[in-house]
Design an enzyme around this catalytic site. Structure first.
Site, PDB file in Angstrom:
ATOM      1  CE  LYS A  57      -2.409   3.543   1.731  1.00 50.53           C
ATOM      2  NZ  LYS A  57      -1.796   4.842   2.065  1.00 50.53           N
ATOM      3  N   GLY A  87       6.650   6.077   8.130  1.00 54.94           N
ATOM      4  CA  GLY A  87       5.870   7.302   8.048  1.00 54.94           C
ATOM      5  C   GLY A  87       5.939   8.088   9.342  1.00 54.94           C
ATOM      6  N   GLY A 128       2.236   5.721  12.791  1.00 57.91           N
ATOM      7  CA  GLY A 128       2.676   4.516  13.492  1.00 57.91           C
ATOM      8  C   GLY A 128       1.761   4.162  14.645  1.00 57.91           C
ATOM      9  CD  GLU A 178      12.782   4.768   8.593  1.00 57.98           C
ATOM     10  OE1 GLU A 178      13.062   5.979   8.377  1.00 57.98           O
ATOM     11  OE2 GLU A 178      12.928   3.863   7.755  1.00 57.98           O
ATOM     12  CB  CYS A 217      14.185   8.432   6.652  1.00 55.63           C
ATOM     13  SG  CYS A 217      12.745   7.943   5.670  1.00 55.63           S
ATOM     14  CD  GLU A 250      10.074  13.811  10.891  1.00 54.22           C
ATOM     15  OE1 GLU A 250      10.819  13.028  10.264  1.00 54.22           O
ATOM     16  OE2 GLU A 250       8.943  13.488  11.298  1.00 54.22           O
TER      17      GLU A 250
END
Length: 480
Positions: A174, A226, A231, A248, A282, A381
């Protein structure tokens, strides 16, 4: 009769949640709808998963060398599609065509995992005597779901697809809506190479549909790359199903430049690590701590490095930094930067050098100094082309600042002293420690994180272990 999942639910039991009808990729190049696909209802998707579960047994029964050959052929076929894939990436998520897609890293990872498969999946032999045979075998989970992100849509997906298929699992992919066509391209390549269509399935799902499949317990393992919020949603969906998870999630990766670092080398690698892919990496560098003796020179050289970037249309071969994948991502970076400046930070890159910044997806790169950890740009982030640089007096101060984060993916240490790097690295709360490099995924090492960055581990031999389960055999050959 419809096959039941481990929770006792079948495809017929899945109720249709409220869903979007169509998935649309909005191109960051011009804001147009670049691609759209209808959302598959959960009940229909569940039937595809159940067919994959049946086909998986036949796939796992094939010799390992045969599975490796077919998967490797799929990667080779994908390479042959480069003329389609590279401009599609630019249209979907903004990466400049000059970089040629993700084939270098993708091939390195796929080749390595194929090379180590026999060793990683070999039974662990405990005893083989006249009286007993005792060993531990690696068994595939069954059906592995891969929920892949848009920022490195091929490499991140291949990280799990390749070892999962080689280990004998079926795979359901997906992909992110922002990179809507990527799953189609990978599936087409693998099917044309001979991987059965039922064994590798690409599904177009929205968030609700994805969570419905996970909560039905249809998968032996789910790998998600993501956001932290995403998560958590996957963990909630999997609760009570005993589904294995690999997660992750977010990152705020630091670098520490010590007084004995090679200054020019550090600037070149760290600025590339902060700005490449418009900062949407990432393990991109998001915060920098520089020893006081090198601080002024490091900042000066970093500004000069960033000023040479060319922001523009990613279809232009001269463009070195394209738009962010979505204007809302750029809006968050602008907000963090503005908040920092309002609190006393100084922005060192002159906006006049980047007139292409349109206030939307096209965002100029920025370096901030006079920053601190009360500012969001040093804590949240960013995932964009902005980096804050702080002066530090010693290793203890740098270590305290590096660990002052809810995330832990990588840390980059710059020094000529390997023992010092290993000592400091052992105290950094992170999944990977680099010395004199950054923003790189070594397929021989486990790709993992700690804290809010998630759990699990991809690639390396450990990646194979996470995509299989141990099965013990204790065979007594005779009575005494």
């Amino acid at each position: 009769m419809t096959a039941a999942s481990p929770t006792g639910k079948s495809a017929a039991d899945l109720r249709e949640p409220k869903m979007t009808d169509t998935l649309k990729c909005i191109s960051p190049i011009d804001g147009s709808v670049y691609a759209e696909r209808p959302v598959m209802p959960p009940a229909e998707a569940a039937k595809r998963v159940e067919r994959a579960a049946k086909a998986q047994k036949t796939w796992a029964a094939r010799p390992l060398d045969e599975r490796i050959a077919l998967v490797s052929a799929g990667i080779a076929r994908l390479n042959q599609m480069a003329d389609e894939v590279v401009p599609e990436l630019a249209w979907q998520m903004g990466r400049p065509v000059r970089y040629g897609g993700e084939f270098g890293g993708m091939n390195e990872r796929a080749d390595y995992m194929a090379k180590i498969a026999a060793r990683a999946l070999a039974p662990i032999e405990i005893e083989d005597s006249a009286a007993f045979s005792r060993f531990i075998r690696r068994e595939p989970h069954g059906v592995v779901m891969v929920i892949a992100p848009w920022n490195y849509p091929y490499m991140t997906a291949i990280n799990t697809i390749v070892p999962a298929l080689i280990a004998g699992n079926a795979v359901v992919l997906k992909h992110a809506t922002q990179t809507l066509l990527v799953g189609e391209r990978i599936a087409r390549a693998f099917h044309e190479a001979g991987v059965p269509e039922e064994v590798f399935v690409n599904l177009f799902l929205d968030h609700r549909g994805t969570e419905a499949l996970v909560s039905a317990g249809l998968f032996g393992f789910v790998n998600f790359t993501g956001s932290v919020g995403g998560g958590k949603a996957i963990e909630r969906a999997a609760a009570g199903t005993f589904t294995g998870l690999g997660l992750e999630l977010g990152g705020k990766d630091p670098a520490y430049v010590m007084e004995d670092a090679d200054l020019d080398w550090a600037v070149d690698v760290l600025m590339d690590g902060a700005m490449y892919n418009a900062g949407q990496c990432c393990c991109g560098i998001e915060r920098l701590y520089v020893a006081e003796p090198l601080f002024d020179a490091f900042v000066e050289k970093s500004v000069a490095w960033v000023e040479k970037l060319k922001l523009g249309n990613p279809l232009d071969q001269e463009t070195t930094i394209g738009p962010m994948a979505n204007k809302r991502f750029a809006a968050e970076v602008r907000s963090q930067t503005a908040d920092a400046v309002a609190q006393g930070a100084r922005a060192l890159i002159d906006a006049k050098l980047f007139p292409q910044d349109d206030g939307g997806a096209y965002l100029m790169p920025q370096i901030l100094v006079d920053v601190n950890h009360q500012m969001r740009v040093m804590r949240d982030e960013s995932f964009g082309p902005v980096v804050g640089i702080m002066k530090v007096e010693d290793d203890d101060e740098a270590l305290e600042l590096m660990n002052d984060s809810p995330y832990g993916l990588t840390a980059s240490l710059w020094t000529a002293d390997a023992e010092r790097a290993e000592r400091i690295g052992g105290l950094v709360e992170t999944g990977t420690v680099f010395q004199n490099r950054a923003d790189y995924l070594d397929p021989a090492l486990c790709w993992t994180g700690c804290k809010d960055t998630g759990r699990g581990g991809a690639l390396s031999e450990i990646g194979f272990h996470n995509l299989t389960r141990p099965k013990s055999f204790h065979l007594r050959k005779r009575k005494s």
